[in-house]
Design an enzyme around this catalytic site. Sequence first.
Site, mmCIF file in Angstrom:
data_model
loop_
_atom_site.group_PDB
_atom_site.id
_atom_site.type_symbol
_atom_site.label_atom_id
_atom_site.label_comp_id
_atom_site.label_asym_id
_atom_site.label_seq_id
_atom_site.Cartn_x
_atom_site.Cartn_y
_atom_site.Cartn_z
ATOM 1 N N LYS A 53 2.216 -3.261 7.327
ATOM 2 C CA LYS A 53 2.485 -3.439 5.892
ATOM 3 C C LYS A 53 3.931 -3.029 5.572
ATOM 4 O O LYS A 53 4.603 -3.675 4.767
ATOM 5 C CB LYS A 53 1.503 -2.621 5.049
ATOM 6 C CG LYS A 53 0.061 -3.107 5.077
ATOM 7 C CD LYS A 53 -0.165 -4.495 4.517
ATOM 8 C CE LYS A 53 0.015 -4.579 3.026
ATOM 9 N NZ LYS A 53 -0.394 -5.927 2.500
ATOM 10 N N THR A 56 0.823 -1.207 0.000
ATOM 11 C CA THR A 56 0.000 0.000 0.000
ATOM 12 C C THR A 56 0.859 1.261 0.000
ATOM 13 O O THR A 56 1.997 1.246 0.480
ATOM 14 C CB THR A 56 -0.905 -0.012 1.252
ATOM 15 O OG1 THR A 56 -1.528 1.258 1.402
ATOM 16 C CG2 THR A 56 -0.111 -0.294 2.527
ATOM 17 N N ASP A 57 0.274 2.354 -0.471
ATOM 18 C CA ASP A 57 0.967 3.650 -0.385
ATOM 19 C C ASP A 57 1.041 4.156 1.056
ATOM 20 O O ASP A 57 1.789 5.098 1.339
ATOM 21 C CB ASP A 57 0.280 4.687 -1.293
ATOM 22 C CG ASP A 57 -1.178 4.970 -0.919
ATOM 23 O OD1 ASP A 57 -1.713 4.304 -0.015
ATOM 24 O OD2 ASP A 57 -1.777 5.867 -1.549
ATOM 25 N N GLU A 58 0.263 3.526 1.950
ATOM 26 C CA GLU A 58 0.231 4.024 3.334
ATOM 27 C C GLU A 58 1.569 3.836 4.050
ATOM 28 O O GLU A 58 1.815 4.466 5.076
ATOM 29 C CB GLU A 58 -0.892 3.347 4.118
ATOM 30 C CG GLU A 58 -2.248 3.568 3.472
ATOM 31 C CD GLU A 58 -3.430 3.432 4.414
ATOM 32 O OE1 GLU A 58 -3.217 3.342 5.633
ATOM 33 O OE2 GLU A 58 -4.566 3.427 3.913
ATOM 34 N N TYR A 95 -1.805 -0.439 11.055
ATOM 35 C CA TYR A 95 -1.954 -1.119 9.750
ATOM 36 C C TYR A 95 -0.761 -0.819 8.846
ATOM 37 O O TYR A 95 -0.104 -1.728 8.332
ATOM 38 C CB TYR A 95 -3.263 -0.689 9.061
ATOM 39 C CG TYR A 95 -3.287 -1.022 7.584
ATOM 40 C CD1 TYR A 95 -3.382 -2.334 7.150
ATOM 41 C CD2 TYR A 95 -3.206 -0.009 6.613
ATOM 42 C CE1 TYR A 95 -3.385 -2.643 5.782
ATOM 43 C CE2 TYR A 95 -3.207 -0.300 5.256
ATOM 44 C CZ TYR A 95 -3.302 -1.622 4.849
ATOM 45 O OH TYR A 95 -3.301 -1.919 3.499
#
Length: 337
Positions: free
Chosen positions: A152, A121-123, A148
């Site tokens: 990741k 993810t970009d997060e 989260y």
Amino acid sequence: MKILVTGGLGFIGTNFIRYWLNNHPTDQIINLDKITYAANPHNLDDLKSNYLFVQGDILDSVLLDQILPGCDLIVHFAAESHVDRSIDDPLLFVKTNVLGTYTLLSAAKKHGNIRFHHISTDEVFGSIPFGSNTEFSESTPYDPSSPYSASKASSDHFVRSFGKTYGLPITITNCSNNYGPYQYPEKLVPRMITNLIDHQKIPVYGQGENFRDWLYVTDHCSAIEAVITKGKIGETYCIGGLKETCRNIDLVNLVINLMGKSSDQIEFVADRPAHDNYAVSWQKINQDLGWQPKETLESGLRKTIDWYLNNESWWRQAKTEAEEFYKKLNNYQNLKK
Ligand code: NAD
Ligand code: TDX
């Protein structure tokens, strides 16, 4: 080719398996999914050939020893994926996203260094400051904000470490926010569509100023296909939408307009802690692999709205459960105050 897909009964995994078998009808897919709250066990009931479902946990190395022999590729979607749930129960995210990915990597190594594509993810890159025109890219340092995104980020590091240390042939994609059919109605897009169908208000966190980069799920699937078929081993590719970065409030108003509703349906509620902003440059995957998204935000949202209008039996029970979670989360936040 024989492919192990993990988490294939969740939102993106379901769309990916359909996409892949449509475009590669002679390939075989094994779908390993634990069936958590986020999965729908019937999502792929209509698939008859070249598809096998196995219910199980990516942490179960004995099961992985049984299903991995003969596989040419692992496409790893399985994860706990919801930021708000990670604030409520971070340990579950460490177990599934960190230990689960580690267990899968170890099994891929054990069974002959199977090609491993990791969906991220970009997060992991943290947050773009308000007022800054920057975008995340492959060279942006990791700076996760939520449990989260921290889990990741950790899983990405393990994937890269297995590539460097053991020569595991890995690739990673870091994608922006997806929307489309089969998304569990705890996430913003399906939550607001189903709330509008039910004549309920849409809860907008803070003032709706936070922004994201939205991508229709099939465009994510074609990007993953490009990396699997043409990507360079060891590389990371960022994936984002058609320069449609927008504030949550703009997205909410667009959906309200497309559904013929009124902005009276908006309700501003308490903000998410450590609430990020995201925008992604997809220049590398475009230049190196020729990928670009097809859907505009409006065309993708129209398809998504139609799907939820036509598939109430798919989301009705999940919505009840998702709203129960939000009630509990509010109580929890109140307790903490
Ligand atoms: P989802 O929550 O809809 O689905 C996750 C799936 O994984 C479910 O079917 C669940 O049953 C399964 N699963 C969970 N734990 C498991 C375990 N221990 N063993 C086996 N299966 C397990 O998630 P999603 O939105 O489809 O996201 C898929 C992946 O894509 C995730 O890795 C997520 O981090 C990443 N991602 C999502 C988005 C997005 O906008 N949704 C964007 C970028 C990246
Ligand atoms: O009811 C809501 N009201 C609201 O204002 C919900 C559910 C969300 N929001 C806001 C929070 C975010 O700014 O909308 C934005 C989107 O929220 P989510 O749908 O929870 O997604 P996000 O936190 O951005 O994360 C998603 O994109 C990246 C996926 O859930 C992740 O798995 C993915 O990695």
